[in-house]
Scaffold this motif. Sequence first.
Motif, PDB file in Angstrom:
ATOM      1  N   ALA A  74      -1.540  13.311   2.825  1.00 14.64           N
ATOM      2  CA  ALA A  74      -1.612  14.743   2.530  1.00 14.64           C
ATOM      3  C   ALA A  74      -3.028  15.285   2.486  1.00 14.64           C
ATOM      4  O   ALA A  74      -3.247  16.377   1.982  1.00 14.64           O
ATOM      5  CB  ALA A  74      -0.919  15.022   1.190  1.00 14.64           C
ATOM      6  N   ASP A  75      -3.998  14.531   3.014  1.00 14.38           N
ATOM      7  CA  ASP A  75      -5.365  15.047   2.980  1.00 14.38           C
ATOM      8  C   ASP A  75      -6.081  14.667   4.271  1.00 14.38           C
ATOM      9  O   ASP A  75      -5.450  14.229   5.245  1.00 14.38           O
ATOM     10  CB  ASP A  75      -6.125  14.542   1.757  1.00 14.38           C
ATOM     11  N   ALA A  76      -7.398  14.821   4.275  1.00 16.83           N
ATOM     12  CA  ALA A  76      -8.167  14.554   5.489  1.00 16.83           C
ATOM     13  C   ALA A  76      -8.112  13.089   5.913  1.00 16.83           C
ATOM     14  O   ALA A  76      -8.420  12.758   7.055  1.00 16.83           O
ATOM     15  CB  ALA A  76      -9.630  14.975   5.269  1.00 16.83           C
ATOM     16  N   ASN A  77      -7.704  12.208   5.001  1.00 16.20           N
ATOM     17  CA  ASN A  77      -7.634  10.779   5.314  1.00 16.20           C
ATOM     18  C   ASN A  77      -6.258  10.344   5.820  1.00 16.20           C
ATOM     19  O   ASN A  77      -6.007   9.145   5.953  1.00 16.20           O
ATOM     20  CB  ASN A  77      -7.973   9.958   4.067  1.00 16.20           C
ATOM     21  N   ALA A  78      -5.375  11.295   6.096  1.00 18.14           N
ATOM     22  CA  ALA A  78      -4.000  10.947   6.463  1.00 18.14           C
ATOM     23  C   ALA A  78      -3.954  10.038   7.698  1.00 18.14           C
ATOM     24  O   ALA A  78      -3.223   9.037   7.719  1.00 18.14           O
ATOM     25  CB  ALA A  78      -3.189  12.213   6.713  1.00 18.14           C
ATOM     26  N   GLY A  79      -4.731  10.380   8.713  1.00 19.57           N
ATOM     27  CA  GLY A  79      -4.721   9.568   9.929  1.00 19.57           C
ATOM     28  C   GLY A  79      -5.238   8.163   9.682  1.00 19.57           C
ATOM     29  O   GLY A  79      -4.677   7.179  10.167  1.00 19.57           O
ATOM     30  N   ARG A  80      -6.321   8.057   8.914  1.00 24.99           N
ATOM     31  CA  ARG A  80      -6.875   6.743   8.601  1.00 24.99           C
ATOM     32  C   ARG A  80      -5.890   5.919   7.774  1.00 24.99           C
ATOM     33  O   ARG A  80      -5.675   4.735   8.030  1.00 24.99           O
ATOM     34  CB  ARG A  80      -8.178   6.912   7.818  1.00 24.99           C
ATOM     35  N   ASP A  81      -5.271   6.544   6.766  1.00 26.94           N
ATOM     36  CA  ASP A  81      -4.298   5.834   5.925  1.00 26.94           C
ATOM     37  C   ASP A  81      -3.133   5.305   6.757  1.00 26.94           C
ATOM     38  O   ASP A  81      -2.675   4.177   6.561  1.00 26.94           O
ATOM     39  CB  ASP A  81      -3.757   6.765   4.845  1.00 26.94           C
ATOM     40  N   MET A  82      -2.657   6.137   7.654  1.00 30.35           N
ATOM     41  CA  MET A  82      -1.541   5.752   8.505  1.00 30.35           C
ATOM     42  C   MET A  82      -1.871   4.495   9.299  1.00 30.35           C
ATOM     43  O   MET A  82      -1.111   3.511   9.327  1.00 30.35           O
ATOM     44  CB  MET A  82      -1.217   6.916   9.452  1.00 30.35           C
ATOM     45  N   THR A  83      -3.021   4.527   9.953  1.00 29.33           N
ATOM     46  CA  THR A  83      -3.437   3.398  10.780  1.00 29.33           C
ATOM     47  C   THR A  83      -3.625   2.135   9.950  1.00 29.33           C
ATOM     48  O   THR A  83      -3.140   1.051  10.303  1.00 29.33           O
ATOM     49  CB  THR A  83      -4.752   3.736  11.505  1.00 29.33           C
ATOM     50  N   GLU A  84      -4.325   2.275   8.814  1.00 29.91           N
ATOM     51  CA  GLU A  84      -4.639   1.108   7.992  1.00 29.91           C
ATOM     52  C   GLU A  84      -3.391   0.499   7.359  1.00 29.91           C
ATOM     53  O   GLU A  84      -3.233  -0.731   7.314  1.00 29.91           O
ATOM     54  CB  GLU A  84      -5.638   1.490   6.906  1.00 29.91           C
ATOM     55  N   LEU A  85      -2.479   1.329   6.875  1.00 30.16           N
ATOM     56  CA  LEU A  85      -1.299   0.793   6.197  1.00 30.16           C
ATOM     57  C   LEU A  85      -0.339   0.109   7.172  1.00 30.16           C
ATOM     58  O   LEU A  85       0.244  -0.929   6.845  1.00 30.16           O
ATOM     59  CB  LEU A  85      -0.567   1.897   5.435  1.00 30.16           C
ATOM     60  N   LEU A  86      -0.177   0.652   8.361  1.00 25.80           N
ATOM     61  CA  LEU A  86       0.697  -0.008   9.328  1.00 25.80           C
ATOM     62  C   LEU A  86       0.112  -1.350   9.755  1.00 25.80           C
ATOM     63  O   LEU A  86       0.846  -2.332   9.937  1.00 25.80           O
ATOM     64  CB  LEU A  86       0.924   0.892  10.544  1.00 25.80           C
ATOM     65  N   ALA A  87      -1.203  -1.409   9.907  1.00 25.59           N
ATOM     66  CA  ALA A  87      -1.837  -2.687  10.220  1.00 25.59           C
ATOM     67  C   ALA A  87      -1.689  -3.661   9.053  1.00 25.59           C
ATOM     68  O   ALA A  87      -1.434  -4.856   9.245  1.00 25.59           O
ATOM     69  CB  ALA A  87      -3.305  -2.475  10.558  1.00 25.59           C
ATOM     70  N   ARG A  88      -1.815  -3.159   7.829  1.00 24.67           N
ATOM     71  CA  ARG A  88      -1.684  -4.011   6.651  1.00 24.67           C
ATOM     72  C   ARG A  88      -0.271  -4.576   6.528  1.00 24.67           C
ATOM     73  O   ARG A  88      -0.077  -5.722   6.117  1.00 24.67           O
ATOM     74  CB  ARG A  88      -2.039  -3.213   5.396  1.00 24.67           C
ATOM     75  N   ALA A  89       0.724  -3.775   6.874  1.00 21.54           N
ATOM     76  CA  ALA A  89       2.116  -4.244   6.807  1.00 21.54           C
ATOM     77  C   ALA A  89       2.330  -5.469   7.688  1.00 21.54           C
ATOM     78  O   ALA A  89       3.078  -6.385   7.331  1.00 21.54           O
ATOM     79  CB  ALA A  89       3.066  -3.126   7.217  1.00 21.54           C
ATOM     80  N   ARG A  90       1.642  -5.505   8.825  1.00 18.33           N
ATOM     81  CA  ARG A  90       1.843  -6.585   9.791  1.00 18.33           C
ATOM     82  C   ARG A  90       0.865  -7.742   9.627  1.00 18.33           C
ATOM     83  O   ARG A  90       0.984  -8.746  10.313  1.00 18.33           O
ATOM     84  CB  ARG A  90       1.756  -6.021  11.209  1.00 18.33           C
ATOM     85  N   GLY A 147       0.819  -1.202   0.000  1.00 17.70           N
ATOM     86  CA  GLY A 147       0.000   0.000   0.000  1.00 17.70           C
ATOM     87  C   GLY A 147       0.853   1.251   0.000  1.00 17.70           C
ATOM     88  O   GLY A 147       2.054   1.211   0.276  1.00 17.70           O
ATOM     89  N   HIS A 148       0.221   2.397  -0.312  1.00 19.85           N
ATOM     90  CA  HIS A 148       0.925   3.675  -0.438  1.00 19.85           C
ATOM     91  C   HIS A 148      -0.010   4.789   0.002  1.00 19.85           C
ATOM     92  O   HIS A 148      -1.233   4.714  -0.176  1.00 19.85           O
ATOM     93  CB  HIS A 148       1.332   3.896  -1.894  1.00 19.85           C
TER      94      HIS A 148
END
Length: 553
Positions: A146-162, A141-142
């Motif tokens: 840079a937008d209103a979804n930054a916090g959600r993206d951060m949480t989801e991608l770190l969970a996806r990595a693991r 994922g990538h």
Amino acid sequence: MQMRNKTAGRGAASRRQTVVQALALAFRAHGVRHMFGVPGGGSSLDLIDAARRQRIDFVLARHECAAVFMAAASAEIGDGLGVALTTKGPGTANAANGVAHASLDRNAVALLTDGFSAQTRSYVTHQWFDQRAHLAPLTKGHSFLADANAGRDMTELLARARAPRRGPVHFELTGSAAKAPLEAPVTPVPAATRAVAPGGADLAQARALLTAARRPVVIAGLETPDGSVPRALRRLVRALGCPSLVTYKAKGVIADADPHYVGIFTGGAAEQATVRQADLIVTVGLDPVELILQPWSYTIPVLELSLTEHPVHYFKARLALYGDLAASLAGLSTAARKGQWTRHEIAQLREDMRATLAYRGSGRGLTPQQVVAEAAEAAAGLPRWPRVTVDAGAHMFSATAFWPCRAPRDLLISNGLATMGFALPAAIASALADPRRATIAFTGDGGLFMCQGELATAVDVGARIVVVVFNDGALSLIDIKQQQRGLKTAGVRWRHADFAGAMRAMGGRGYKVRNLAGYRRALAEAFAGEGPALIDVEVDPSGYLQQLAALRG
């Protein structure tokens, strides 16, 4: 009144969590203690500062690829998340091989690269390429954050990595996006959700299949070192009284000294004497990425236990249990019973495999097997058993077969990608993860040439590592393949380099050895001293061809 409201609004915004502050908090919650990289002048500097405030140390590597290797090894050792950062353009391009390793060796890594703003992109071509597209085939994922979804993206991608199958994710950050306040605070996310246990009907069928077997064999793969899985695996093997084989990535989940341990499984020739005597193959956490490029050679039924289904596989299992491995193993153990294998048979299989893989050189100079065995002998006097990291190359056959592992992750190797240049950066990460435990990096001369600058990194951080260089003046694995094809030697050999001198030039301890007595002295001094040491061993390469044929066929 309106002016006071505007001022209050600006004050509230300034107190909101910025993107890099939220990242640093999330990394800390995922257990990150070190970040690795080569920073640029943009978002990476802000992230280094935010991480420092969360007691996450930044380690300056000499090359971005090595930094990602360090992050991947850090994630693997800690069963968590690794973090690497680079500048945009060349930094991202340099990191790609490390990202490929994290992808194919199933390591959860967050790669953060500096980015280009939309405004800049309207006129800039210097250093620019599509960084997202460049790494997309390798990442899970990538986000530009840079937008209103930054916090959600951060949480989801770190969970996806693991999540199974673990792998790298890519955050591309401009300097302005890094400092931008989030719309709402991000709650740091702890460890990823555990896999679910297999269903009752599937487990009942698996028990019936196992109960019907009289001579099962267990093969453990890269998913088995985590958490309580090794203990559950050993319990099942003992209950069955059967031989067990492990892949390179699973070395230590069944200790080499365990009476049920036979050796390494690669999908090659050396293990066939064991597997062909079985009437059921039980694979536990085996990922097809671990096996060599040869067709599956067995018609014996397979019971597969895995975290998740693999879309491409070497075999079609008779029955598969997907989900929590520890739960699957525990469920099978209750129905397991001893079969027809005897301990004498298993011991003989183990000795036969060791004899098959034994290195038969010319008798002139140290053999790779001697190099490994003598290092193990010297390590026996240390307070804690060392971890070893192994580079790709012909020397890895002796290193993986003859280094005795006692526990999971006693050995780290790039197996899915099988890249050179891994062992030294991984050893640095190992030393930082556990400074009181020595780490030995087994590397060929070709692999060390690719990351030699990281010797300076090891000196800078005071890493407790001993780099053992199998110096034979060649790309030996490619050299022997050239020999197998009957081609004239060309393009695979070089002069013997003085790696010991290079190590001393970078401020470390370097030893050049050509005989057994000198090697033993160097090992004793290397383990007794502080900080990193390197032992440059001239080895006899004449037995590699036979060893490769015995292992892979």
